[in-house]
Write an enzyme that holds these catalytic residues in place. Structure first.
Site: not given
Length: 371
Positions: A166, A193, A221, A246, A270
């Site tokens: 992250k 991400d 991402e 995403d 998702k």
């Protein structure tokens, strides 16, 4: 085969995490979630779940319960029809509320597959005999470089070969985080991400520098804000590293626009955003037609949600990646069954429906109790 819906119930839970989970958007120390339970006329029951995801879907446990108790119950209970028709009724019951819809849709599909005596993945088009496992990653949440390096080493020592890192608060600090992680785990492959944390110019500069320095980065991402597809397309065109959409991807219509504009190389699906297993698979179909690969990911969601996501992932050949490590963060491993993960590989265990034991309302209940 038509299904008749006898009842829709729900119960709410709260589970602490083993340690805080931090992204550029939020910090989470415990997860409140709701379990939906669909009962068919033959007495078969299925469960789905939805976690509070205010930063993404705008939902918390209370709004999820209100959606289930009101429009979703009204749309489903007493209905009779094919699984696709009932799933469409869930989707049309109210706007937004995608996590609540996903919980009920998963519960419906779990009950359907249990009634048929089959693993859900097989009714969705997969073949457990041919494909029952897939490599997972482990997330290293957003902290100072030294802490992230330590967490990365712990994850690698636990068998994770792919680390999801992250980033996204400060470009210079992000690079220090990456350097610290790679010093600790030089053998790891990385998925980065940024959670919408950079603008296009920052993203291009950061990713280009990583490419120049030969960092082992498999993908980046959602580097830029979700609504700015121009920026996402600009980054995708400017760098060699695959860019994954995403937060920009919720619906098959979003997928079509991303594909048509060349805005991303990869798609992250998702269930909490699609609100439906079938819409998730529709996105995978569009990706397959365009020659793109997909990931099935999740937010900080409980084991029921993660198991459902794994069934979707293993049902479609365009889905080649998963990011389903959330259960490793939960202090509780309930309910039993569904899948196992060893050495960074997730494997479905089979059994009817999701293959999970039912989660009791008495397990870590949230104040407010079952309904």
């Amino acid at each position: 085969m038509d299904l008749e819906i006898r009842s829709l119930a729900f119960h709410a839970h709260r589970c602490p995490l083993r340690r805080p989970f931090v992204t550029a958007q939020r910090r989470t120390e415990a997860v409140e979630y709701v379990v939906a339970e669909v009962e068919l006329a033959d007495g078969t029951r299925g469960q789905g779940s939805a976690a509070e995801t205010r930063a993404v879907t705008g939902e918390d446990a209370w709004s999820i319960m209100e959606a289930i108790d009101g429009p979703l119950r009204a749309a489903l209970v007493g209905s009779r029809g094919a699984i696709a028709e009932l799933s469409e009724a869930i989707g049309a019951a109210l706007p937004r509320a995608t996590s609540a819809k996903a919980a009920v849709d998963v519960a419906l599909h779990d009950a359907w597959a249990r009634s048929a005596g089959r693993p859900l993945v097989e009714l969705l088009g997969g073949d457990l005999a041919a494909r029952s496992s897939i490599v997972d990653d482990m997330t290293v949440s957003l902290e100072d470089p030294e802490t992230m390096a330590r967490r990365a080493r712990e994850a690698a020592d636990g068998g994770a070969g792919i680390l999801k890192i992250k980033l996204g608060r400060d470009a210079a600090e992000d690079r220090r985080r990456l350097d610290a992680v790679l010093e600790a785990v030089p053998e790891a492959r990385l998925r980065l991400d940024a959670n919408q944390g950079w603008d296009a110019a920052q993203a291009i500069a950061i990713i280009t520098a990583m490419e120049r320095d030969g960092l082992p980065v498999d993908l980046v991402e959602q580097p830029v804000p979700a609504r700015d597809l121009d920026a996402l397309a600009r980054v995708t065109a400017a760098v060699a590293t695959p860019i994954m959409a995403d937060e920009a991807l919720w619906t098959p219509e979003d997928a079509r626009e991303i594909i048509d504009r060349g805005a991303a190389d990869l798609l992250n699906i998702k269930l909490a955003k699609t609100g439906s297993l079938r819409r998730a698979l529709d996105i995978a179909d569009l990706a397959a037609e365009a020659g793109l690969e997909c990931m099935v990911g999740a937010m900080m969601e409980p084991r029921i949600s993660i198991t459902a996501a794994a069934h979707v992932a293993l049902a479609h050949p365009a889905i080649t990646m998963i990011d389903l490590d959330a259960p490793a963060w939960f202090a509780s491993s309930e309910p039993a069954g569904g899948f196992e993960e060893t050495g960074g590989v997730l494997r479905l265990l089979g059994g009817p429906g999701l293959g999970l034991e039912p989660l009791s309302p008495d397990t870590e209940p949230l104040d407010g109790g079952p309904r």
